[in-house]
Design a protein around this motif. Structure first.
Motif, PDB file in Angstrom:
ATOM      1  N   GLY A  56       0.817  -1.205   0.000  1.00  0.00           N
ATOM      2  CA  GLY A  56       0.000   0.000   0.000  1.00  0.00           C
ATOM      3  C   GLY A  56       0.851   1.256   0.000  1.00  0.00           C
ATOM      4  O   GLY A  56       2.069   1.209   0.229  1.00  0.00           O
ATOM      5  N   PRO A  57       0.203   2.400  -0.254  1.00  0.00           N
ATOM      6  CA  PRO A  57       0.912   3.675  -0.311  1.00  0.00           C
ATOM      7  C   PRO A  57       1.350   4.156   1.070  1.00  0.00           C
ATOM      8  O   PRO A  57       0.685   3.902   2.065  1.00  0.00           O
ATOM      9  CB  PRO A  57      -0.109   4.638  -0.927  1.00  0.00           C
ATOM     10  CG  PRO A  57      -1.416   3.962  -0.863  1.00  0.00           C
ATOM     11  CD  PRO A  57      -1.205   2.524  -0.583  1.00  0.00           C
ATOM     12  N   ILE A  69       4.962   0.525   0.181  1.00  0.00           N
ATOM     13  CA  ILE A  69       5.549  -0.602   0.910  1.00  0.00           C
ATOM     14  C   ILE A  69       4.821  -1.874   0.459  1.00  0.00           C
ATOM     15  O   ILE A  69       3.617  -1.855   0.259  1.00  0.00           O
ATOM     16  CB  ILE A  69       5.469  -0.412   2.455  1.00  0.00           C
ATOM     17  CG1 ILE A  69       6.263  -1.472   3.207  1.00  0.00           C
ATOM     18  CG2 ILE A  69       4.037  -0.353   2.937  1.00  0.00           C
ATOM     19  CD1 ILE A  69       7.740  -1.237   3.247  1.00  0.00           C
ATOM     20  N   SER A  70       5.583  -2.927   0.240  1.00  0.00           N
ATOM     21  CA  SER A  70       4.988  -4.166  -0.264  1.00  0.00           C
ATOM     22  C   SER A  70       5.414  -5.360   0.587  1.00  0.00           C
ATOM     23  O   SER A  70       6.317  -5.254   1.415  1.00  0.00           O
ATOM     24  CB  SER A  70       5.433  -4.401  -1.708  1.00  0.00           C
ATOM     25  OG  SER A  70       6.823  -4.723  -1.738  1.00  0.00           O
ATOM     26  N   GLU A  71       4.760  -6.486   0.352  1.00  0.00           N
ATOM     27  CA  GLU A  71       5.159  -7.729   1.008  1.00  0.00           C
ATOM     28  C   GLU A  71       6.633  -8.012   0.734  1.00  0.00           C
ATOM     29  O   GLU A  71       7.367  -8.426   1.627  1.00  0.00           O
ATOM     30  CB  GLU A  71       4.342  -8.901   0.460  1.00  0.00           C
ATOM     31  CG  GLU A  71       2.905  -8.918   0.870  1.00  0.00           C
ATOM     32  CD  GLU A  71       2.104  -9.976   0.133  1.00  0.00           C
ATOM     33  OE1 GLU A  71       1.224 -10.573   0.766  1.00  0.00           O
ATOM     34  OE2 GLU A  71       2.365 -10.214  -1.068  1.00  0.00           O
ATOM     35  N   GLY A  72       7.051  -7.797  -0.494  1.00  0.00           N
ATOM     36  CA  GLY A  72       8.439  -8.055  -0.869  1.00  0.00           C
ATOM     37  C   GLY A  72       9.413  -7.223  -0.055  1.00  0.00           C
ATOM     38  O   GLY A  72      10.465  -7.723   0.365  1.00  0.00           O
ATOM     39  N   ASP A  73       9.061  -5.948   0.188  1.00  0.00           N
ATOM     40  CA  ASP A  73       9.921  -5.085   1.014  1.00  0.00           C
ATOM     41  C   ASP A  73      10.030  -5.645   2.433  1.00  0.00           C
ATOM     42  O   ASP A  73      11.099  -5.626   3.037  1.00  0.00           O
ATOM     43  CB  ASP A  73       9.357  -3.661   1.084  1.00  0.00           C
ATOM     44  CG  ASP A  73       9.285  -2.981  -0.275  1.00  0.00           C
ATOM     45  OD1 ASP A  73      10.194  -3.217  -1.103  1.00  0.00           O
ATOM     46  OD2 ASP A  73       8.332  -2.225  -0.499  1.00  0.00           O
ATOM     47  N   CYS A  74       8.913  -6.149   2.957  1.00  0.00           N
ATOM     48  CA  CYS A  74       8.905  -6.716   4.311  1.00  0.00           C
ATOM     49  C   CYS A  74       9.711  -8.014   4.359  1.00  0.00           C
ATOM     50  O   CYS A  74      10.471  -8.246   5.301  1.00  0.00           O
ATOM     51  CB  CYS A  74       7.466  -6.965   4.777  1.00  0.00           C
ATOM     52  SG  CYS A  74       6.492  -5.460   4.994  1.00  0.00           S
TER      53      CYS A  74
END
Length: 155
Positions: A56-57, A69-74
């Motif tokens: 999400g933004p 921010i995305s799942e991949g970033d986490c």
């Protein structure tokens, strides 16, 4: 925190015409789950899981888009925290979000938006107007638009 319902309101189509509208603004989600740069990675992960979204933004206190921010970033952060043996609890998303965010115009034709999804290989595009985040369009929104238009335009 700027968390709102993911199943947001859609802008209403113009009812005066028999021809369906074909712009991004007619299919985008306007009620978004947003994040702030000072949120922890852990709180973002909880929100992604709870709301069944993949990202999400990220906005500042003026609702200006500053990242995604995305799942991949986490997941990258989970991997790095284990590798470097560093706890994640206090890590904020500011350093881990994608900062240079490509946006899409609310007045763009839905078919041009579909093409932009193919070229950019993105799952979602935020829509910004006068510097403020006003919505987001996802690949699924484009699919929904295509299904609505199918019976009326594609014979």
């Amino acid at each position: 925190m700027g968390i709102k319902s993911f199943q947001g309101a859609r802008r209403q189509q113009n009812a005066t015409s028999d021809q369906p509208s074909l712009t991004v603004s007619d299919y985008m989600t306007t009620d978004l789950i947003t994040f702030t740069p000072d949120q922890t990675i852990e709180s973002v992960m909880q929100s992604l899981i709870k709301n069944r979204i993949s990202g999400g933004p990220v906005v500042n206190d003026k609702n200006e888009l500053i990242g995604i921010i995305s799942e991949g970033d986490c997941i990258k952060q989970i991997s790095e925290s284990r590798y470097y043996n560093m706890p994640m609890q206090d890590q904020t998303i500011e350093k881990h979000m994608a900062g240079n965010v490509e946006t899409i115009d609310a007045n763009m034709n839905i078919f041009d938006a579909a093409n932009k999804f193919l070229e950019a290989k993105r799952r979602r595009f935020p829509i910004v107007e006068n510097g403020k985040l006003i919505g987001q369009i996802s690949q699924k929104d484009v699919l929904k638009a295509a299904m609505q238009l199918k019976g009326q335009n594609w014979k």
